[in-house]
Write an enzyme that holds these catalytic residues in place. Sequence first.
Site, PDB file in Angstrom:
ATOM      1  N   LYS A   1       9.663   0.825  11.609  1.00 46.30           N
ATOM      2  CA  LYS A   1       9.924   1.095  13.039  1.00 46.30           C
ATOM      3  C   LYS A   1      10.524  -0.109  13.755  1.00 46.30           C
ATOM      4  CE  LYS A   1       5.929   1.204  12.195  1.00 46.30           C
ATOM      5  NZ  LYS A   1       4.653   1.359  11.688  1.00 46.30           N
TER       6      LYS A   1
ATOM      7  N   THR B   1       0.831  -1.214   0.000  1.00 46.89           N
ATOM      8  CA  THR B   1       0.000   0.000   0.000  1.00 46.89           C
ATOM      9  C   THR B   1       0.863   1.261   0.000  1.00 46.89           C
ATOM     10  OG1 THR B   1      -1.402  -1.285   1.441  1.00 46.89           O
ATOM     11  CG2 THR B   1      -1.976   1.021   1.197  1.00 46.89           C
TER      12      THR B   1
ATOM     13  N   GLY C   1       2.974   7.648  11.384  1.00 52.91           N
ATOM     14  CA  GLY C   1       2.603   7.771   9.965  1.00 52.91           C
ATOM     15  C   GLY C   1       2.703   9.173   9.397  1.00 52.91           C
TER      16      GLY C   1
ATOM     17  N   GLY D   1     -11.054  -5.526   8.433  1.00 57.24           N
ATOM     18  CA  GLY D   1      -9.688  -5.333   7.942  1.00 57.24           C
ATOM     19  C   GLY D   1      -8.965  -4.157   8.579  1.00 57.24           C
TER      20      GLY D   1
ATOM     21  N   ASP E   1       3.735  -2.323  18.993  1.00 56.25           N
ATOM     22  CA  ASP E   1       3.907  -1.363  17.893  1.00 56.25           C
ATOM     23  C   ASP E   1       4.161   0.044  18.463  1.00 56.25           C
ATOM     24  OD1 ASP E   1       3.365  -0.455  14.969  1.00 56.25           O
ATOM     25  OD2 ASP E   1       1.899   0.680  16.138  1.00 56.25           O
TER      26      ASP E   1
ATOM     27  N   LYS F   1       7.622   2.740  18.314  1.00 52.81           N
ATOM     28  CA  LYS F   1       7.585   4.164  17.978  1.00 52.81           C
ATOM     29  C   LYS F   1       8.124   4.997  19.150  1.00 52.81           C
ATOM     30  CE  LYS F   1       3.605   3.161  15.070  1.00 52.81           C
ATOM     31  NZ  LYS F   1       2.156   3.025  15.027  1.00 52.81           N
TER      32      LYS F   1
HETATM   33  N1  HSE Z   1      -0.775  -0.912  13.066  1.00 50.64           N
HETATM   34  C1  HSE Z   1      -0.470   0.439  13.373  1.00 50.64           C
HETATM   35  C2  HSE Z   1      -1.662   1.110  14.000  1.00 50.64           C
HETATM   36  C3  HSE Z   1      -0.037   1.247  12.194  1.00 50.64           C
HETATM   37  O1  HSE Z   1      -2.686   0.480  14.215  1.00 50.64           O
HETATM   38  O2  HSE Z   1      -1.542   2.273  14.327  1.00 50.64           O
HETATM   39  C4  HSE Z   1       1.363   0.954  11.822  1.00 50.64           C
HETATM   40  O3  HSE Z   1       2.239   1.202  12.867  1.00 50.64           O
END
Ligand code: HSE
Length: 441
Positions: free
Chosen positions: A107, A14, A136, A189, A203, A207
């Site tokens: 990351k 993407t 992002g 999704g 995640d 960051k």
């Molecule tokens: N999966 C992450 C989120 C986006 O839900 O913010 C990519 O880091």
Amino acid sequence: MTKSLKLGIAGLGTVGSSLIQLLAAHGDRLTGVLPQPLRVDAVCARTRGKDRGVNLDDIRWFDDPVALARDAGIDVFVELIGGEDGPAKAAVEAALASGKHVVTANKALLAKHGVALARLAEENAVALNFEAAVAGGIPAIKTMREAFLPNKISRAYGILNGTCNYILTTMEDEGRSFADVLKEAQDKGYAEADPTFDIGGFDACHKLALMTSLAFGTEVAADQIHVEGIETITKADIEAASDLGYRIKLLGVAAETKSGIEARVHPAMVAKNSAIAEVSGVTNCVALEGDFTGSILLVGPGAGGGPTAAAVASDIIDVARGIVLPPFITPVGDLAPHKRARIDEHCGAYYLRLTLRDEPGAMAGIAKCMGDEGVSLESVVQRREMKALPGSGKPTPAGEAATVIIITHETTEDAIGKAVHAIEAIEKVAEKPQVIRIEKL
Ligand code: HSE
């Protein structure tokens, strides 16, 4: 004619496809304002024939990202493969070692190998830019590297995971359970088939590890971050928080304390009248507190093809402008080791949700455990309700179980931990207590 800046893009998912679309849409305009035109010279992906909705005519194709990274024809290697090791790491290392600038959205790679890769970039006098790796489309890294650099940062924090923020927002707005909302997010999704990485806080941890290094000049140390996910947050917590004037958010917070860097990712209660409480759905935010500017809050899309591609393009633009900075602001040899502040030294107020047998002395026992640890209570709310006590199999008559919500005054994690440990041992306490930190913003 001015020589183009030739890009080699590895990964055409993407983000990669959106980047090619962006450069096609805005290439002419950017050429007008940059010293060098940008040109996609080569790409690399797993499957060649796939329709990605982008025109790849006249663009060289590579099957091997490492070969692309080393190719003499490119100036910038754009890594959009993902993964903390494997082809992404091999290709980024190859690109840096062969004197190519690298732009990456990865990351996980940087959280694990950031220091080593930054060293390689500095040794080869090339850029290693990663704006898209944190929140992002929000220009968090550039803000820290540039506009906010005059400040000494005392705290950097944010809502760094859109999936978690979407789940918590929907739980509150629609009065639904965590499991129900997660399932719907997966069906639509929005959430990964294996959502552990997002909902477990990992995640956000990656960051935050990058933000911490940029904010405090320390080595990237994701393994030194205290991480808790949102799996344990119930509808009852969301409702109680709302009644008390709070919202629950998954926060990543890094602060400099006397004993070291306190970096943590966990669900936190934030006052409903704070700006961060208004950041809802998949939206992310990054907040910085500096000694001269004061506080700023950047809000925007934390994921998605368009926003992430724009962040990647902004890093490419820096290269085209000849801007090559140490990746973590501080040259790698001068980054301080990350000295971790102990989480049990964390100071703050706490929310506790307890399920008690509604019997004489139950509340007195709780109050004693708190008092023994020097924890002062700000408010206590008891609700009587039909609730199945563990093991009873069905709801007990009203009056046999009570939910007690406690908000403490400021105390330490150590004191709360000890008080909760003692509370758990009380026979009248029917379920494991829920404890949520309250973040003062
Ligand atoms: N999966 C992450 C989120 C986006 O839900 O913010 C990519 O880091």
